[in-house]
Structures are given as structure tokens and as C-alpha cells.
Design a protein around this motif. Structure first.
Motif, PDB file in Angstrom:
ATOM      1  N   VAL A 176      -2.315  10.644  -2.452  1.00  0.00           N
ATOM      2  CA  VAL A 176      -2.935  11.785  -3.128  1.00  0.00           C
ATOM      3  C   VAL A 176      -4.146  12.306  -2.364  1.00  0.00           C
ATOM      4  CG1 VAL A 176      -4.162  12.489  -5.228  1.00  0.00           C
ATOM      5  CG2 VAL A 176      -2.082  11.121  -5.399  1.00  0.00           C
ATOM      6  N   ARG A 177      -4.934  11.404  -1.792  1.00  0.00           N
ATOM      7  CA  ARG A 177      -6.183  11.815  -1.154  1.00  0.00           C
ATOM      8  C   ARG A 177      -6.070  11.944   0.351  1.00  0.00           C
ATOM      9  NH1 ARG A 177     -10.695   8.205  -4.132  1.00  0.00           N
ATOM     10  NH2 ARG A 177     -12.063   9.714  -3.097  1.00  0.00           N
ATOM     11  N   GLY A 178      -4.883  11.675   0.892  1.00  0.00           N
ATOM     12  CA  GLY A 178      -4.632  11.947   2.303  1.00  0.00           C
ATOM     13  C   GLY A 178      -5.314  11.033   3.285  1.00  0.00           C
ATOM     14  N   PHE A 179      -5.608   9.794   2.889  1.00  0.00           N
ATOM     15  CA  PHE A 179      -6.228   8.858   3.821  1.00  0.00           C
ATOM     16  C   PHE A 179      -5.227   8.438   4.888  1.00  0.00           C
ATOM     17  CE2 PHE A 179      -8.806   7.597  -0.086  1.00  0.00           C
ATOM     18  CZ  PHE A 179      -9.896   8.375   0.284  1.00  0.00           C
ATOM     19  N   ALA A 180      -5.719   8.184   6.085  1.00  0.00           N
ATOM     20  CA  ALA A 180      -4.859   7.748   7.182  1.00  0.00           C
ATOM     21  C   ALA A 180      -4.948   6.241   7.400  1.00  0.00           C
ATOM     22  CB  ALA A 180      -5.240   8.478   8.472  1.00  0.00           C
ATOM     23  N   ALA A 181      -5.658   5.550   6.526  1.00  0.00           N
ATOM     24  CA  ALA A 181      -5.841   4.106   6.669  1.00  0.00           C
ATOM     25  C   ALA A 181      -5.490   3.400   5.368  1.00  0.00           C
ATOM     26  CB  ALA A 181      -7.283   3.780   7.056  1.00  0.00           C
ATOM     27  N   GLN A 182      -5.044   2.157   5.479  1.00  0.00           N
ATOM     28  CA  GLN A 182      -4.716   1.332   4.313  1.00  0.00           C
ATOM     29  C   GLN A 182      -5.755   0.221   4.123  1.00  0.00           C
ATOM     30  OE1 GLN A 182      -2.015   1.496   2.128  1.00  0.00           O
ATOM     31  NE2 GLN A 182      -0.168   2.002   3.254  1.00  0.00           N
ATOM     32  N   GLN A 183      -6.931   0.370   4.761  1.00  0.00           N
ATOM     33  CA  GLN A 183      -7.987  -0.638   4.656  1.00  0.00           C
ATOM     34  C   GLN A 183      -9.035  -0.186   3.645  1.00  0.00           C
ATOM     35  OE1 GLN A 183      -6.831   0.376   7.758  1.00  0.00           O
ATOM     36  NE2 GLN A 183      -5.623  -1.477   8.049  1.00  0.00           N
ATOM     37  N   VAL A 242     -11.724   2.935   4.283  1.00  0.00           N
ATOM     38  CA  VAL A 242     -12.611   2.914   5.450  1.00  0.00           C
ATOM     39  C   VAL A 242     -12.917   4.327   5.958  1.00  0.00           C
ATOM     40  CG1 VAL A 242     -11.987   0.597   6.231  1.00  0.00           C
ATOM     41  CG2 VAL A 242     -10.634   2.563   7.007  1.00  0.00           C
ATOM     42  N   GLU A 243     -12.050   5.291   5.647  1.00  0.00           N
ATOM     43  CA  GLU A 243     -12.318   6.669   6.060  1.00  0.00           C
ATOM     44  C   GLU A 243     -13.455   7.302   5.257  1.00  0.00           C
ATOM     45  OE1 GLU A 243      -8.849   9.092   6.098  1.00  0.00           O
ATOM     46  OE2 GLU A 243      -8.081   8.138   7.897  1.00  0.00           O
TER      47      GLU A 243
END
Length: 306
Positions: free
Chosen positions: A70-77, A136-137
Motif C-alpha cells: 500500500v505504501r510502496g516501500f522497496a524494503a522488507q526490513q 528502513v525507508e
């Protein structure tokens, strides 16, 4: 000062809040444990803590997957506000965190004393705590080790790894026929040959689903697998196997899909009737996936529970 333990009404509200979100997703045709990863910015995988590297489990996997989509983060951390500071970084001003859950049990001091005096086992009180994590983003000045993201592998490259995971379980998997199923009483899995699948990668998704059921055998995680087709208990077990398959697929960088979309109506009925059902199913699914991956890591032998 607010007690860190949620009150009974607070726990119920948290269960209901999360359950309502899952129901809305299903009603709108989206399955929370099978996200549209092709359009996602992040690489496929299980969400993990950026500091400890531990993967999140249970309902938190669904909550955090939803957040990255939903929020378009490119990280799973992910990490907490305090963890970001302790790592030498910080959460950027104005960033909104994601609420996840922690469930456990504790024994009050008075109960310990009563049990000691009476010689009885102390009674533990369940609690559910909510806390906030940040991707982390959403942070800055983190060390490279915390901010590092893993690129997903192409499906063609991860098939051998999936084969290795399956083989390590030692499960009796019989290839043939046109239907996939787990035979509870004889403890074996039947699955069509890979050539029978229109999309070959579906073979692995299907085997992982059936391995989800397989872990429920009395000699392993001992779930109730005796419910008849069409019953609420049957729908609950299918929900566990679906999520276990999704978690296993993600661990191998295989995009999860819905194996049994025809059960969505039954799942909605279960969730509407029981706000804790999705928490319980997600927890069981994580334990199921952990059992399978533990076999591959040499931490568990499938015959060690027999």
C-alpha cells in the motif's frame, strides 16, 4: 501511566481492528497473504527486523506485507523507533509507523507465590501488546547493514532451492493423477506431475500448500485434521495451509498465489464470526512454515516427532 499490557477490551479491539481489515481486503477481492507482487516496489520475501534479522511471523507478516504494498516501500526490513536510534540512525520527522502485535503470557507475582504455597501449577495470563515499527525507508543515517535490502531471485533460479526444501522434509510425496491432496490417515501427499501444471511454478506452490496440511499430522504439529469438507473447521485448516504456502513461497522468492479461491466465502464467514480466527490461523501457518524450513535447515527431522 498506561500499563504496557493491553486490557481485555483493548485486546478485543486490536483483534477486531485487524480482522476487520482482513475482511475488507477479502471482500474487495484481494487476499492479504497473496499480494500483487508484480506491481510492488519491494523484493519478495518475509518481513524481518533490520537490527536482529529475525523474520516476523503470524499476523505480523500479513500486516507488514500490506504496508509495503500500500505504501510502496522497496524494503522488507523494519525496526522500532528506539532500535533506529540505537543503530545510530533515526526515524525521519513526520513519518507514520505501522502497528504490529505481540502476544504472550505472563505469571503475576501473587500467582507465583500462591502456586508455590499450594504446590499447584501457576496460571498464566495471556496478553496482547501493540507496538509501532518503521520501514528502513522511513529512516535516515542507518548503518549499511541495517538498510541493506535483498534482491529477489528469478523464479527459474529458485526452483532447485524449493526442491531442496521439499526433499528435506522427508514427506511421502507421490506424483501422479490429476488432483493434489494430503491423505491424513496414511500420511502422504499426492500431487500431479509438474508437466500437468499450466504454469510449472504452480507445482511448488501446490506442494507447499499440501506440506502445510502435512505439518498438522499428530506426529508433527498435531492440528485437528478430522473436520469434514464444508465445515468451519475444514475452512480454518485450509486457511492455515494457504498462508503456510504463501509464507514458504515467499521464503524461496516464489510469488504466492491463491491455491483455493473458492474457499474465500467460507473464510469470510469464519472471520466475521471470530475476530481471533485470523490471528490463530496466521500463527499456525507460521509454525507450519517454520517446521518445513526447519527440516531444510537440519533443525527438525520429520520423523523426530513420531
Amino acid at each position: 501511566m498506561r500499563n504496557s499490557l493491553e486490557s481485555s477490551s483493548g485486546r478485543n479491539t486490536l483483534y477486531q481492528d485487524v480482522t476487520d481489515r482482513i475482511i475488507r481486503e477479502l471482500e474487495e477481492g484481494r487476499v492479504p497473504w497473496v499480494q500483487p507482487w508484480d506491481g510492488a516496489s519491494c523484493s519478495l520475501g518475509l518481513p524481518r527486523n533490520a537490527v536482529t534479522s529475525r523474520t516476523y511471523s503470524g499476523i505480523n507478516v500479513l500486516i507488514l506485507w500490506d504496508a509495503v504494498i500500500v505504501r510502496g516501500f522497496a524494503a522488507q526490513q523494519w525496526l522500532t523507533f528506539r532500535q533506529a536510534l540505537a543503530a545510530g540512525g533515526n526515524v525521519r520527522k513526520g513519518e507514520r509507523g505501522t502497528t504490529i502485535c505481540y502476544a504472550d503470557r505472563f505469571i503475576p507475582r501473587d500467582e507465583r507465590q500462591r502456586a508455590a504455597e499450594s504446590g499447584e501449577e501457576p496460571a498464566a495470563i495471556p496478553f496482547l501488546k501493540r507496538f509501532t515499527v518503521f520501514n528502513v525507508e522511513q529512516c535516515e543515517n542507518l548503518p549499511e547493514t541495517a538498510a541493506n535490502t535483498q534482491a529477489s531471485l528469478r523464479e527459474a533460479e529458485i526452483v532447485p532451492a524449493a526442491e531442496a526444501v521439499i526433499a528435506a522434509t522427508g514427506a511421502d510425496i507421490r506424483t501422479g493423477g490429476g488432483e493434489a491432496f494430503y491423505h491424513r490417515t496414511e500420511d502422504y501427499i499426492r500431487v500431479p506431475p509438474q508437466t500437468a501444471f499450466f504454469d510449472p511454478i504452480n507445482y511448488y506452490r501446490t506442494v507447499f500448500h499440501e506440506l502445510g496440511h502435512w505439518t498438522g499430522h499428530g506426529s508433527r504439529l498435531a492440528r485437528d485434521l478430522t473436520n469434514r469438507y464444508g465445515s468451519e473447521g475444514y475452512a480454518r485448516e485450509e486457511l492455515v495451509a494457504e498462508m503456510a504456502s504463501a509464507f514458504l513461497c515467499a521464503s524461496q522468492s516464489i510469488t504466492p498465489t491463491v491455491r483455493h479461491a473458492d474457499y474465500i466465502g467460507a473464510w469470510l464467514t469464519v472471520l466475521r464470526n471470530d475476530a481471533r480466527a485470523i490471528f490463530q490461523a496466521a500463527s499456525m501457518a507460521s509454525k507450519s512454515a517454520d517446521f518445513v524450513l526447519g527440516c531444510a535447515a537440519g533443525e527438525v527431522r520429520s520423523d523426530s516427532f513420531a
